[in-house]
Design a protein around this motif. Structure first.
Motif, PDB file in Angstrom:
ATOM      1  N   SER A 133      11.343  -9.909  -2.626  1.00  0.00           N
ATOM      2  CA  SER A 133      11.235  -8.854  -1.620  1.00  0.00           C
ATOM      3  C   SER A 133      10.946  -9.447  -0.244  1.00  0.00           C
ATOM      4  O   SER A 133      11.477  -8.988   0.776  1.00  0.00           O
ATOM      5  CB  SER A 133      10.121  -7.875  -1.992  1.00  0.00           C
ATOM      6  OG  SER A 133      10.399  -7.211  -3.203  1.00  0.00           O
ATOM      7  N   MET A 148       3.515  -2.099   7.683  1.00  0.00           N
ATOM      8  CA  MET A 148       4.200  -1.983   6.399  1.00  0.00           C
ATOM      9  C   MET A 148       3.693  -0.755   5.659  1.00  0.00           C
ATOM     10  O   MET A 148       2.499  -0.448   5.668  1.00  0.00           O
ATOM     11  CB  MET A 148       3.943  -3.236   5.554  1.00  0.00           C
ATOM     12  CG  MET A 148       4.512  -3.185   4.137  1.00  0.00           C
ATOM     13  SD  MET A 148       4.341  -4.788   3.322  1.00  0.00           S
ATOM     14  CE  MET A 148       3.831  -4.307   1.682  1.00  0.00           C
ATOM     15  N   LEU A 150       3.538   0.758   1.851  1.00  0.00           N
ATOM     16  CA  LEU A 150       3.627   0.292   0.464  1.00  0.00           C
ATOM     17  C   LEU A 150       3.464   1.464  -0.485  1.00  0.00           C
ATOM     18  O   LEU A 150       2.459   2.190  -0.438  1.00  0.00           O
ATOM     19  CB  LEU A 150       2.543  -0.757   0.203  1.00  0.00           C
ATOM     20  CG  LEU A 150       2.471  -1.344  -1.207  1.00  0.00           C
ATOM     21  CD1 LEU A 150       3.761  -2.090  -1.564  1.00  0.00           C
ATOM     22  CD2 LEU A 150       1.270  -2.279  -1.335  1.00  0.00           C
ATOM     23  N   SER A 153       0.151   0.862  -6.077  1.00  0.00           N
ATOM     24  CA  SER A 153      -1.153   0.203  -5.877  1.00  0.00           C
ATOM     25  C   SER A 153      -1.563  -0.563  -7.132  1.00  0.00           C
ATOM     26  O   SER A 153      -2.743  -0.662  -7.449  1.00  0.00           O
ATOM     27  CB  SER A 153      -2.226   1.236  -5.501  1.00  0.00           C
ATOM     28  OG  SER A 153      -2.368   2.210  -6.534  1.00  0.00           O
ATOM     29  N   ALA A 157       2.243  -4.453  -6.696  1.00  0.00           N
ATOM     30  CA  ALA A 157       1.970  -4.092  -5.303  1.00  0.00           C
ATOM     31  C   ALA A 157       1.069  -5.126  -4.630  1.00  0.00           C
ATOM     32  O   ALA A 157       1.271  -5.470  -3.459  1.00  0.00           O
ATOM     33  CB  ALA A 157       1.336  -2.706  -5.234  1.00  0.00           C
ATOM     34  N   HIS A 160       2.979  -8.047  -3.475  1.00  0.00           N
ATOM     35  CA  HIS A 160       3.851  -7.737  -2.337  1.00  0.00           C
ATOM     36  C   HIS A 160       3.087  -7.766  -1.014  1.00  0.00           C
ATOM     37  O   HIS A 160       3.659  -8.111   0.023  1.00  0.00           O
ATOM     38  CB  HIS A 160       4.528  -6.390  -2.540  1.00  0.00           C
ATOM     39  CG  HIS A 160       5.767  -6.474  -3.379  1.00  0.00           C
ATOM     40  ND1 HIS A 160       5.728  -6.701  -4.741  1.00  0.00           N
ATOM     41  CD2 HIS A 160       7.080  -6.401  -3.051  1.00  0.00           C
ATOM     42  CE1 HIS A 160       6.972  -6.746  -5.206  1.00  0.00           C
ATOM     43  NE2 HIS A 160       7.801  -6.572  -4.205  1.00  0.00           N
ATOM     44  N   VAL A 161       1.829  -7.411  -1.029  1.00  0.00           N
ATOM     45  CA  VAL A 161       1.028  -7.522   0.186  1.00  0.00           C
ATOM     46  C   VAL A 161       0.972  -8.984   0.633  1.00  0.00           C
ATOM     47  O   VAL A 161       1.232  -9.313   1.796  1.00  0.00           O
ATOM     48  CB  VAL A 161      -0.394  -6.971  -0.029  1.00  0.00           C
ATOM     49  CG1 VAL A 161      -1.289  -7.284   1.167  1.00  0.00           C
ATOM     50  CG2 VAL A 161      -0.349  -5.463  -0.264  1.00  0.00           C
ATOM     51  N   ILE A 173      -1.192  -2.082   6.929  1.00  0.00           N
ATOM     52  CA  ILE A 173      -0.435  -1.657   5.750  1.00  0.00           C
ATOM     53  C   ILE A 173      -0.974  -0.297   5.313  1.00  0.00           C
ATOM     54  O   ILE A 173      -2.176  -0.129   5.113  1.00  0.00           O
ATOM     55  CB  ILE A 173      -0.566  -2.670   4.597  1.00  0.00           C
ATOM     56  CG1 ILE A 173       0.027  -4.015   5.003  1.00  0.00           C
ATOM     57  CG2 ILE A 173       0.123  -2.145   3.326  1.00  0.00           C
ATOM     58  CD1 ILE A 173      -0.184  -5.119   3.985  1.00  0.00           C
ATOM     59  N   VAL A 175      -0.832   2.375   2.270  1.00  0.00           N
ATOM     60  CA  VAL A 175      -0.494   2.365   0.852  1.00  0.00           C
ATOM     61  C   VAL A 175      -0.660   3.750   0.247  1.00  0.00           C
ATOM     62  O   VAL A 175      -1.645   4.444   0.514  1.00  0.00           O
ATOM     63  CB  VAL A 175      -1.349   1.327   0.083  1.00  0.00           C
ATOM     64  CG1 VAL A 175      -2.832   1.614   0.230  1.00  0.00           C
ATOM     65  CG2 VAL A 175      -0.969   1.293  -1.395  1.00  0.00           C
ATOM     66  N   ILE A 214       8.111  -0.723   1.312  1.00  0.00           N
ATOM     67  CA  ILE A 214       8.362  -1.380   0.027  1.00  0.00           C
ATOM     68  C   ILE A 214       7.844  -0.501  -1.108  1.00  0.00           C
ATOM     69  O   ILE A 214       6.720   0.007  -1.050  1.00  0.00           O
ATOM     70  CB  ILE A 214       7.666  -2.754  -0.053  1.00  0.00           C
ATOM     71  CG1 ILE A 214       8.215  -3.699   1.017  1.00  0.00           C
ATOM     72  CG2 ILE A 214       7.824  -3.365  -1.441  1.00  0.00           C
ATOM     73  CD1 ILE A 214       9.643  -4.167   0.793  1.00  0.00           C
TER      74      ILE A 214
END
Length: 248
Positions: A133, A148, A150, A153, A157, A160-161, A173, A175, A214
């Motif tokens: 990703s 970002m 997201l 969680s 996830a 990806h952070v 971010i 989420v 994402i």
């Protein structure tokens, strides 16, 4: 001599930046026709447990990277169950004793055919997916991306952070996941770990003002909708079900 590694040893040896670099090089080799990545093969069979139908799945995938002198086999055996949690359709794994999932990677020499290493695919799977990703965002997201969004969680996830922060200087971010307690705990934990603002929001549409969106979930229906994405947003997902046709 075959090297036997544990999941914990893999985590100590491989960080997200190294994984991104290795994957990017492998994708270049594949694009040039100098490497092979076989399509994943999923073999599934319905089973019944506790009056609920579940699915046994055995999946395999093969990659050959002559530049590194390696051929790799990954295989895993899992039992999946379908759930309607918080009003959305998703799948989850039935974990084995000790909360384990069973997956293995085996490496073989491209030159001598000898087995080089055997190790679990758990941490490697997590970081590999996130690194992919991140490579997408590295080349497709705007260079000035700072925010970002997201969706998710959980286990994927969190990786990806870290991966997206490695390719873009993210400052915030947002989420969202359907479990309010889980997303709040996730936001606090990742904010502390990454040293940036990670904020839990109340709906999937609340991440729409981000530069990068994402989805890293086990959802089996769309959660990225084109009608709330702004023009120029880079978006990605780890599963084929997470994005609707309008977004594409």
């Amino acid at each position: 001599m075959t090297l036997i590694l544990s999941n914990e040893e893999i985590e100590k040896l491989l960080d997200v930046t190294d994984c991104i670099d290795a994957l990017e090089d492998a994708y270049r080799e594949q694009a040039a026709g100098r490497a092979i990545s076989q399509l994943r093969m999923d073999t599934e069979f319905p089973i019944e447990r506790n009056d609920q139908v579940k699915e046994f799945e055995f999946k395999t995938m093969v990659g050959i990277l002559p530049k590194r002198g390696i051929a790799a086999l990954r295989c895993s055996a899992t039992i999946q169950q379908w759930l309607m949690d918080f009003g959305s359709l998703r799948t989850d794994y039935v974990r084995g004793p000790g909360g384990r999932l069973v997956g293995l990677v085996q490496l073989f020499s491209f030159e001598t055919c000898e087995p080089l290493a055997i190790f679990p695919d758990s941490y490697l799977q997590k970081i590999r997916v996130a690194a992919t990703s991140a490579i997408g965002a590295k080349y497709l997201a705007r260079g000035n991306s700072r925010k970002m969004g997201l969706l998710g969680s959980g286990w994927q996830a969190s990786a990806h952070v870290e991966a997206l922060c490695a390719v873009r200087p993210l400052e915030q971010i947002k989420v969202y996941s359907p479990n309010p307690v889980h997303r709040s705990e996730f936001a606090k934990s990742m904010s502390k770990k990454m040293g940036i603002s990670v904020v839990a929001v109340d709906s999937a549409s609340d991440v729409a003002d981000a530069d990068i969106v994402i989805a890293a979930t086990n959802a089996k229906e769309p959660i990225i909708h084109g009608n709330y994405l702004k023009r120029g947003t880079h978006f990605g997902s780890i599963g084929p079900y997470e994005v609707d046709g309008e977004a594409i």
